[in-house]
Motif scaffolding. Structure first.
Motif, PDB file in Angstrom:
ATOM      1  N   ASP A 120       0.834  -1.196   0.000  1.00 55.33           N
ATOM      2  CA  ASP A 120       0.000   0.000   0.000  1.00 55.33           C
ATOM      3  C   ASP A 120       0.871   1.250   0.000  1.00 55.33           C
ATOM      4  O   ASP A 120       1.759   1.420   0.838  1.00 55.33           O
ATOM      5  N   ALA A 121       0.630   2.154  -0.963  1.00 55.87           N
ATOM      6  CA  ALA A 121       1.380   3.403  -1.067  1.00 55.87           C
ATOM      7  C   ALA A 121       0.460   4.478  -1.621  1.00 55.87           C
ATOM      8  O   ALA A 121      -0.481   4.197  -2.365  1.00 55.87           O
ATOM      9  N   SER A 122       0.743   5.719  -1.256  1.00 54.44           N
ATOM     10  CA  SER A 122      -0.048   6.835  -1.758  1.00 54.44           C
ATOM     11  C   SER A 122       0.443   7.249  -3.137  1.00 54.44           C
ATOM     12  O   SER A 122       1.543   6.892  -3.560  1.00 54.44           O
ATOM     13  N   LEU A 123      -0.375   8.019  -3.838  1.00 52.41           N
ATOM     14  CA  LEU A 123       0.085   8.687  -5.046  1.00 52.41           C
ATOM     15  C   LEU A 123       1.091   9.770  -4.666  1.00 52.41           C
ATOM     16  O   LEU A 123       1.155  10.179  -3.502  1.00 52.41           O
ATOM     17  N   PRO A 124       1.876  10.260  -5.627  1.00 53.90           N
ATOM     18  CA  PRO A 124       2.881  11.279  -5.285  1.00 53.90           C
ATOM     19  C   PRO A 124       2.247  12.569  -4.756  1.00 53.90           C
ATOM     20  O   PRO A 124       1.196  13.004  -5.224  1.00 53.90           O
ATOM     21  N   TYR A 125       2.910  13.145  -3.780  1.00 55.68           N
ATOM     22  CA  TYR A 125       2.583  14.481  -3.283  1.00 55.68           C
ATOM     23  C   TYR A 125       3.658  15.439  -3.792  1.00 55.68           C
ATOM     24  O   TYR A 125       4.822  15.338  -3.396  1.00 55.68           O
ATOM     25  N   PHE A 126       3.297  16.358  -4.683  1.00 53.95           N
ATOM     26  CA  PHE A 126       4.236  17.380  -5.126  1.00 53.95           C
ATOM     27  C   PHE A 126       4.242  18.522  -4.109  1.00 53.95           C
ATOM     28  O   PHE A 126       3.211  18.836  -3.500  1.00 53.95           O
ATOM     29  N   ILE A 127       5.420  19.132  -3.948  1.00 52.29           N
ATOM     30  CA  ILE A 127       5.574  20.182  -2.938  1.00 52.29           C
ATOM     31  C   ILE A 127       5.919  21.485  -3.639  1.00 52.29           C
ATOM     32  O   ILE A 127       7.045  21.662  -4.126  1.00 52.29           O
ATOM     33  N   PRO A 128       4.975  22.436  -3.723  1.00 54.31           N
ATOM     34  CA  PRO A 128       5.272  23.713  -4.388  1.00 54.31           C
ATOM     35  C   PRO A 128       6.134  24.609  -3.506  1.00 54.31           C
ATOM     36  O   PRO A 128       6.046  24.580  -2.279  1.00 54.31           O
ATOM     37  N   LEU A 129       6.999  25.394  -4.133  1.00 51.65           N
ATOM     38  CA  LEU A 129       7.846  26.328  -3.393  1.00 51.65           C
ATOM     39  C   LEU A 129       8.289  27.434  -4.349  1.00 51.65           C
ATOM     40  O   LEU A 129       8.791  27.155  -5.436  1.00 51.65           O
TER      41      LEU A 129
END
Length: 372
Positions: A156-165
């Motif tokens: 079980d794994a999540s979809l990617p979380y992109f991190i804006p900056l």
């Protein structure tokens, strides 16, 4: 009576159950382990997986009143915590989509700055689309490599979380969250190696494409980026320059490839929960702890060498000092421990060494320095 999960009788000789509790979708078996914890988990793992659960052994502190003195005493007991096994999506991943959308905007804006476009209106940032597509492609494929192999192995794994900056890249990268347990070292290796290799392939493609795109006017950022061996090798291979005379610089798409290679190297540092830590744990087993303990010292040593011998810019010294402290935390937390700890096959070991060698080609002691 709730009949989910295996009955207590299935644990005979392994775990003495004194109480069973259902907490939402989670099952909790309280009692006492009759065999060592790692052996218990290995024996019970298939029993729970056949019922659609993953199991973990923990301890629980509770209080009880002494029947003679009436004093409340703290006691500890073992708990088998069983959570439903799932690898599918639970509804629409709104958080992932929101962060991905924000990161698209932030990387478009960063790209427009690289192309020297004055952003007077919201549509002006679209000028940065080649850079944004390249950066998000490299980072996204890296994380999707992890995700695809997680689904393949049923973890079980999540979809990617992109991190804006809002920086010259427009992002701090992307991550996925591993929610399931690693059944064995083979699974740990496959999931760990998929991200760096997939991301590095795209980073190389992006770099080559960028080398054939026309140069742009120097955006005038007060920062200078230094190229690793792999980018210089690709430029020599295709016969394209990395340096231009006057006030021109390579197309920003090349810089997107630089980002991918820099991220690949950092992820392959062999400690803790980084990709490199997963690979070394899968390749060397529990001996990984020795390497993990040496990593912070090596990074501190690199920082000292740059400061005292090379007289390098302070930002490079600070970068590796920061990562030295950062990896101390990773080393303390330790890597993921698989349920079954059998050694890897020779092909995976070879692939692991090749992956680390590619990571070295992405390294440069002074990745960037600020221009006064």
């Amino acid at each position: 009576m709730d009949e989910r999960g295996p009955p207590a009788e299935a644990f005979a000789g392994l775990f003495r159950v004194s109480q069973r509790r259902v907490d939402g979708d989670q099952l909790r078996y309280y009692g006492r382990a009759l065999v060592p914890g790692d052996r218990l988990e290995r024996r019970l793992w298939p029993v729970f997986r056949d019922r659609g659960y993953e199991v973990r052994l923990t301890t629980d502190t509770y209080t009880e009143r002494d029947p003679f003195t009436g004093v409340e005493l703290s006691r500890q007991r073992h708990v088998l915590v069983a959570t439903p096994h799932s690898t599918g999506l639970d509804g629409v991943p709104w958080t992932n989509l929101l962060f991905a959308g924000l990161t698209v905007v932030s990387t478009l804006y960063a790209g427009s700055q690289w192309y020297g476009v004055a952003v007077d209106g919201p549509l002006d940032i679209l000028a940065g689309w080649p850079f944004a597509v390249a950066v998000l492609g490299v980072l996204g494929v890296h994380e999707l490599g992890h995700y695809a192999l997680s689904r393949y192995h049923g973890v079980d794994a999540s979809l990617p979380y992109f991190i804006p900056l809002p920086n010259v890249i427009g992002t701090m990268g992307a991550v996925i969250r591993m929610r399931g347990r690693m059944p064995d070292r083979k699974t740990l290796f496959d999931i760990g190696v998929a991200g760096p290799l997939a991301g590095l392939v795209v980073a190389c493609l992006v770099t080559v494409v960028g080398l054939f795109l026309p140069p742009v006017a120097d955006p005038g950022f007060p920062i200078e980026f230094h190229y690793p061996v792999l980018i210089r090798g690709l430029a020599d291979l295709v016969g394209q320059p990395l340096d231009y005379p006057g006030r021109e610089t390579v197309n920003p798409v090349v810089f997107a490839g630089w980002v991918g290679m820099f991220v690949t190297f950092l992820n392959l540092i062999p400690v803790g929960q980084l990709d490199g830590g997963h690979l070394v744990r899968a390749m060397l087993g529990k001996r990984q702890a020795t390497i993990g303990a040496l990593v912070p010292a090596a990074l501190f040593g690199l920082a000292a060498y740059l400061y005292y011998v090379q007289d390098a810019a302070f930002n490079a010294v600070f970068l590796w000092m920061f990562w030295g402290v950062f990896t101390m935390g990773f080393a303390y937390a330790g890597p993921t421990t698989p349920i079954y700890d059998e050694a890897l096959d020779g092909k995976r070991l070879l692939l692991g060494f090749v992956t680390f060698a590619l990571g070295v080609l992405c390294f440069t002691p002074v990745p960037f320095e600020f221009i006064p």
